[in-house]
Design a protein around this motif. Structure first.
Motif, PDB file in Angstrom:
ATOM      1  N   LEU A 143      31.477  43.125  30.553  1.00 22.10           N
ATOM      2  CA  LEU A 143      32.812  43.374  31.106  1.00 22.10           C
ATOM      3  C   LEU A 143      33.903  43.198  30.047  1.00 22.10           C
ATOM      4  CD1 LEU A 143      32.657  41.538  34.562  1.00 22.10           C
ATOM      5  CD2 LEU A 143      32.643  44.008  34.158  1.00 22.10           C
ATOM      6  N   ASP A 144      34.893  44.069  30.118  1.00 18.72           N
ATOM      7  CA  ASP A 144      36.048  43.940  29.246  1.00 18.72           C
ATOM      8  C   ASP A 144      36.758  42.619  29.542  1.00 18.72           C
ATOM      9  OD1 ASP A 144      35.499  46.398  28.193  1.00 18.72           O
ATOM     10  OD2 ASP A 144      36.784  47.461  29.642  1.00 18.72           O
ATOM     11  N   PRO A 145      37.336  41.985  28.565  1.00 20.78           N
ATOM     12  CA  PRO A 145      37.959  40.666  28.753  1.00 20.78           C
ATOM     13  C   PRO A 145      38.985  40.638  29.881  1.00 20.78           C
ATOM     14  CG  PRO A 145      37.762  41.162  26.430  1.00 20.78           C
ATOM     15  CD  PRO A 145      37.353  42.408  27.154  1.00 20.78           C
ATOM     16  N   GLN A 146      39.815  41.710  29.991  1.00 25.77           N
ATOM     17  CA  GLN A 146      40.837  41.689  31.042  1.00 25.77           C
ATOM     18  C   GLN A 146      40.226  41.775  32.435  1.00 25.77           C
ATOM     19  OE1 GLN A 146      40.428  44.046  28.847  1.00 25.77           O
ATOM     20  NE2 GLN A 146      40.650  46.129  29.732  1.00 25.77           N
ATOM     21  N   VAL A 147      39.092  42.518  32.550  1.00 25.67           N
ATOM     22  CA  VAL A 147      38.401  42.611  33.846  1.00 25.67           C
ATOM     23  C   VAL A 147      37.774  41.254  34.178  1.00 25.67           C
ATOM     24  CG1 VAL A 147      36.534  43.710  35.122  1.00 25.67           C
ATOM     25  CG2 VAL A 147      37.967  45.072  33.584  1.00 25.67           C
ATOM     26  N   ALA A 197      40.373  38.831  35.343  1.00 27.26           N
ATOM     27  CA  ALA A 197      40.823  39.118  36.708  1.00 27.26           C
ATOM     28  C   ALA A 197      39.796  38.619  37.732  1.00 27.26           C
ATOM     29  CB  ALA A 197      41.061  40.616  36.873  1.00 27.26           C
ATOM     30  N   LEU A 198      38.526  38.826  37.428  1.00 32.74           N
ATOM     31  CA  LEU A 198      37.472  38.367  38.340  1.00 32.74           C
ATOM     32  C   LEU A 198      37.421  36.844  38.402  1.00 32.74           C
ATOM     33  CD1 LEU A 198      34.593  40.866  37.483  1.00 32.74           C
ATOM     34  CD2 LEU A 198      35.938  40.780  39.583  1.00 32.74           C
ATOM     35  N   ARG A 199      37.542  36.197  37.239  1.00 33.50           N
ATOM     36  CA  ARG A 199      37.468  34.735  37.225  1.00 33.50           C
ATOM     37  C   ARG A 199      38.620  34.136  38.034  1.00 33.50           C
ATOM     38  NH1 ARG A 199      34.036  32.168  34.311  1.00 33.50           N
ATOM     39  NH2 ARG A 199      33.721  33.905  32.892  1.00 33.50           N
ATOM     40  N   ALA A 226      27.681  38.601  33.553  1.00 31.16           N
ATOM     41  CA  ALA A 226      28.278  39.938  33.465  1.00 31.16           C
ATOM     42  C   ALA A 226      29.166  40.124  32.246  1.00 31.16           C
ATOM     43  CB  ALA A 226      29.084  40.218  34.740  1.00 31.16           C
ATOM     44  N   THR A 227      29.655  39.047  31.664  1.00 38.44           N
ATOM     45  CA  THR A 227      30.569  39.185  30.525  1.00 38.44           C
ATOM     46  C   THR A 227      29.841  39.177  29.189  1.00 38.44           C
ATOM     47  OG1 THR A 227      30.911  36.774  30.547  1.00 38.44           O
ATOM     48  CG2 THR A 227      32.515  38.139  31.735  1.00 38.44           C
ATOM     49  N   ARG A 228      28.515  38.996  29.197  1.00 39.54           N
ATOM     50  CA  ARG A 228      27.782  39.021  27.933  1.00 39.54           C
ATOM     51  C   ARG A 228      27.885  40.411  27.300  1.00 39.54           C
ATOM     52  NH1 ARG A 228      25.915  34.237  25.689  1.00 39.54           N
ATOM     53  NH2 ARG A 228      24.214  35.413  24.740  1.00 39.54           N
ATOM     54  N   GLN A 229      28.091  40.436  26.002  1.00 37.47           N
ATOM     55  CA  GLN A 229      28.235  41.705  25.290  1.00 37.47           C
ATOM     56  C   GLN A 229      26.964  42.101  24.543  1.00 37.47           C
ATOM     57  OE1 GLN A 229      30.984  43.592  25.489  1.00 37.47           O
ATOM     58  NE2 GLN A 229      32.131  42.080  26.709  1.00 37.47           N
ATOM     59  N   ASP A 230      26.056  41.133  24.271  1.00 38.45           N
ATOM     60  CA  ASP A 230      24.907  41.410  23.412  1.00 38.45           C
ATOM     61  C   ASP A 230      23.634  41.710  24.174  1.00 38.45           C
ATOM     62  OD1 ASP A 230      24.374  38.967  24.488  1.00 38.45           O
ATOM     63  OD2 ASP A 230      24.460  37.847  22.591  1.00 38.45           O
ATOM     64  N   GLY A 231      23.711  41.715  25.495  1.00 34.57           N
ATOM     65  CA  GLY A 231      22.532  42.025  26.294  1.00 34.57           C
ATOM     66  C   GLY A 231      21.600  40.858  26.468  1.00 34.57           C
ATOM     67  N   VAL A 289      30.035  40.740  50.861  1.00 31.09           N
ATOM     68  CA  VAL A 289      31.416  40.288  50.678  1.00 31.09           C
ATOM     69  C   VAL A 289      31.737  40.119  49.192  1.00 31.09           C
ATOM     70  CG1 VAL A 289      33.041  38.395  51.144  1.00 31.09           C
ATOM     71  CG2 VAL A 289      31.473  39.190  52.939  1.00 31.09           C
ATOM     72  N   SER A 290      30.784  39.541  48.463  1.00 29.27           N
ATOM     73  CA  SER A 290      31.023  39.338  47.024  1.00 29.27           C
ATOM     74  C   SER A 290      31.226  40.658  46.316  1.00 29.27           C
ATOM     75  CB  SER A 290      29.833  38.595  46.402  1.00 29.27           C
ATOM     76  OG  SER A 290      29.675  37.328  46.971  1.00 29.27           O
ATOM     77  N   TRP A 291      30.360  41.621  46.605  1.00 29.15           N
ATOM     78  CA  TRP A 291      30.484  42.928  45.942  1.00 29.15           C
ATOM     79  C   TRP A 291      31.799  43.607  46.297  1.00 29.15           C
ATOM     80  CZ3 TRP A 291      30.084  46.161  42.353  1.00 29.15           C
ATOM     81  CH2 TRP A 291      30.287  47.537  42.561  1.00 29.15           C
ATOM     82  N   ARG A 292      32.158  43.572  47.550  1.00 32.28           N
ATOM     83  CA  ARG A 292      33.394  44.250  47.974  1.00 32.28           C
ATOM     84  C   ARG A 292      34.609  43.637  47.287  1.00 32.28           C
ATOM     85  NH1 ARG A 292      34.325  42.901  53.785  1.00 32.28           N
ATOM     86  NH2 ARG A 292      35.260  41.054  52.809  1.00 32.28           N
ATOM     87  N   ASP A 293      34.730  42.300  47.332  1.00 36.11           N
ATOM     88  CA  ASP A 293      35.916  41.659  46.770  1.00 36.11           C
ATOM     89  C   ASP A 293      35.942  41.751  45.244  1.00 36.11           C
ATOM     90  OD1 ASP A 293      36.430  41.056  49.358  1.00 36.11           O
ATOM     91  OD2 ASP A 293      36.578  38.882  49.082  1.00 36.11           O
ATOM     92  N   MET A 294      34.780  41.550  44.615  1.00 31.96           N
ATOM     93  CA  MET A 294      34.760  41.590  43.155  1.00 31.96           C
ATOM     94  C   MET A 294      34.924  43.020  42.636  1.00 31.96           C
ATOM     95  SD  MET A 294      31.819  38.711  42.368  1.00 31.96           S
ATOM     96  CE  MET A 294      32.134  38.650  40.618  1.00 31.96           C
ATOM     97  N   ALA A 295      34.395  43.986  43.362  1.00 36.67           N
ATOM     98  CA  ALA A 295      34.581  45.384  42.962  1.00 36.67           C
ATOM     99  C   ALA A 295      36.046  45.783  43.078  1.00 36.67           C
ATOM    100  CB  ALA A 295      33.711  46.294  43.825  1.00 36.67           C
ATOM    101  N   ASP A 296      36.692  45.339  44.170  1.00 38.27           N
ATOM    102  CA  ASP A 296      38.128  45.635  44.319  1.00 38.27           C
ATOM    103  C   ASP A 296      38.924  45.063  43.150  1.00 38.27           C
ATOM    104  OD1 ASP A 296      37.654  46.962  46.655  1.00 38.27           O
ATOM    105  OD2 ASP A 296      38.313  45.334  47.980  1.00 38.27           O
ATOM    106  N   ALA A 297      38.599  43.806  42.802  1.00 42.89           N
ATOM    107  CA  ALA A 297      39.340  43.155  41.710  1.00 42.89           C
ATOM    108  C   ALA A 297      39.056  43.844  40.374  1.00 42.89           C
ATOM    109  CB  ALA A 297      38.939  41.681  41.638  1.00 42.89           C
ATOM    110  N   ALA A 298      37.801  44.261  40.179  1.00 45.39           N
ATOM    111  CA  ALA A 298      37.438  44.927  38.920  1.00 45.39           C
ATOM    112  C   ALA A 298      38.127  46.276  38.796  1.00 45.39           C
ATOM    113  CB  ALA A 298      35.912  45.079  38.851  1.00 45.39           C
ATOM    114  N   VAL A 299      38.196  47.032  39.886  1.00 50.78           N
ATOM    115  CA  VAL A 299      38.859  48.343  39.859  1.00 50.78           C
ATOM    116  C   VAL A 299      40.346  48.167  39.577  1.00 50.78           C
ATOM    117  CG1 VAL A 299      39.523  50.325  41.282  1.00 50.78           C
ATOM    118  CG2 VAL A 299      37.160  49.482  41.325  1.00 50.78           C
ATOM    119  N   GLU A 300      40.957  47.170  40.231  1.00 48.80           N
ATOM    120  CA  GLU A 300      42.381  46.911  39.992  1.00 48.80           C
ATOM    121  C   GLU A 300      42.633  46.570  38.522  1.00 48.80           C
ATOM    122  OE1 GLU A 300      43.661  43.822  42.576  1.00 48.80           O
ATOM    123  OE2 GLU A 300      43.331  44.982  44.410  1.00 48.80           O
ATOM    124  N   ALA A 301      41.616  45.918  37.894  1.00 51.23           N
ATOM    125  CA  ALA A 301      41.782  45.515  36.491  1.00 51.23           C
ATOM    126  C   ALA A 301      41.426  46.636  35.531  1.00 51.23           C
ATOM    127  CB  ALA A 301      40.920  44.292  36.204  1.00 51.23           C
ATOM    128  N   GLY A 302      41.018  47.806  36.053  1.00 52.12           N
ATOM    129  CA  GLY A 302      40.792  48.968  35.215  1.00 52.12           C
ATOM    130  C   GLY A 302      39.373  49.159  34.731  1.00 52.12           C
TER     131      GLY A 302
END
Length: 394
Positions: A18-22, A25-27, A75-80, A119-132
């Motif tokens: 995940l991008d840092p700004q996303v 927003a989720l955290r 989800a925020t790991r960049q190196d896999g 519920v987790s997917w719905r709320d976190m997806a909404d927040a992620a979309v809002e964050a771009g």
């Protein structure tokens, strides 16, 4: 993780990065999402109504927040490379054990996970979309959410199963100790303590049932669920047989119900006794089994035979003393007079009844009784001799 290995249906392969700004927003929304998950579970899963008050409620809330925090780190790991998931997985496992101890079923637990995932997917997806978040990243995000929930739920199910198996083994051991205490005549306070440890509510009465091991399953389907089934070595139990200590039948009205439940078995049913005296019921059932009667046997219907068989050698001595006056007669004559004396005593001297029982003419009975009077004399009228002879010849 303690307990069994968990192999979830879905293995986590997606790398989101995940991008840092996303991620930020989720955290910021984690606590809010966790609270909404808890409230929705309470509302939609009946087993959880009122479950979030007290210590167990805090455990569940903490498990939800730990799971969401662990997911976001993943989800925020960049190196896999996946970070350690042990805290969240162990938390899910312990949650499953706690739910089993609380009496909730695994079905209720999985229902709570389904609600939590939605519920987790719905709320976190909404927040992620809002964050771009981008479309491709959102797809990988969705894949990771459900794979993560799948692994957590598998861990909780393992904990739930392990707890049930563990508590079941403990309770079975306690029930075994209770049965042993009853059968060995332990003091009442020790037996009551054993019943409390086994979480076993004492009934008013217990009835011992001895039956072939192959018929136990059939019998248990129809008997009270509090029936004790000692599986350790039980003193005196015949080879290939089992003992059940069944609650009830302290009253005459309930005994026919028990006998109907055991129809089709070769069970020997002892008397219903006060529950602390269960050993007495077992001893009588054993003595009744030794009579060799076939089929379903109610010991209450064989009391006279049990009394007569209580001391076989004493009965043999009594018989020899009663029949001593016939010892000098020819064996065939002695046998006929013995049969006549027995029938005459049991039929209270009614000649026709004796003749019918022995398949002889009434005059033959008269003749034989005359012989007995000549041999025994006044003893045939002596109540003490009549008692001895009746017991000896019955």
């Amino acid at each position: 993780m303690s307990g069994r290995d968990v192999r979830p249906a879905t293995q986590m392969q997606a790398v989101v990065g995940l991008d840092p700004q996303v991620a930020e927003a989720l955290r910021a929304r984690l606590a809010e999402v966790a609270d909404r998950v808890v409230l929705t579970i309470i509302d939609e899963v009946p087993s959880y109504a009122g479950a979030f008050s007290g210590r167990m409620g805090e455990v569940i809330r903490n498990a939800v927040q730990l799971a969401l925090g662990g997911f976001l780190t993943l989800a925020t790991r960049q190196d896999g490379k996946a970070p350690p998931k042990a805290p969240a997985i162990e938390g899910a496992y312990q949650l499953g054990r706690g739910e089993a101890r609380s009496g909730r079923t695994v079905e209720a637990l999985l229902a709570a996970y389904r609600v939590g995932a939605r519920v987790s997917w719905r709320d976190m997806a909404d927040a992620a979309v809002e964050a771009g978040i981008g479309a491709e990243q959102l797809a990988r995000f969705a894949e990771l959410v459900f794979a993560y929930i799948d692994e957590l739920s598998a861990s909780s199910v393992a904990g739930h199963t392990d707890e049930l198996e563990s508590s079941g083994r403990v309770r079975q051991r306690n029930l075994e100790r209770l049965a042993r205490a009853l059968l060995t005549g332990a003091p009442a306070d020790a037996v009551n303590a054993a019943a409390e440890r086994a979480d076993w509510e004492p009934p008013g009465a217990l009835t011992a049932v001895v039956l072939p091991e192959s018929q136990v399953s059939h019998a248990l389907t129809a008997l009270d669920q509090r029936t004790l089934q000692p599986t350790d070595d039980v003193a005196g139990l015949p080879e290939g047989h089992a003992l059940l200590l069944m609650p009830g039948t302290g009253s005459a009205g309930s005994r026919p119900t028990l006998l109907r439940a055991l129809r089709g078995t070769d069970a020997v049913v002892g008397p219903g006794v006060p529950w602390l005296e269960a050993a007495a019921s077992y001893r009588r059932a054993l003595r009744c089994a030794a009579l060799g009667v076939d089929g379903l046997v109610d010991s209450d219907e064989h009391l006279a035979s049990l009394v007569l068989a209580a001391d076989a050698s004493a009965r043999d001595d009594l018989r020899a003393r009663v029949l001593a006056p016939l010892a000098d007669l020819r064996p065939a004559t002695a046998e006929k007079l013995t049969d006549t004396l027995r029938s005459w005593l049991l039929n209270h001297g009614r000649r026709d009844a004796v003749a019918e029982e022995l398949f002889v003419h009434a005059q033959t009975v008269r003749y034989r009784v005359g012989q007995l009077r000549e041999i025994y004399g006044d003893r045939l009228e002596d109540p003490a001799f009549v008692l001895d002879a009746t017991l000896a010849l019955a």
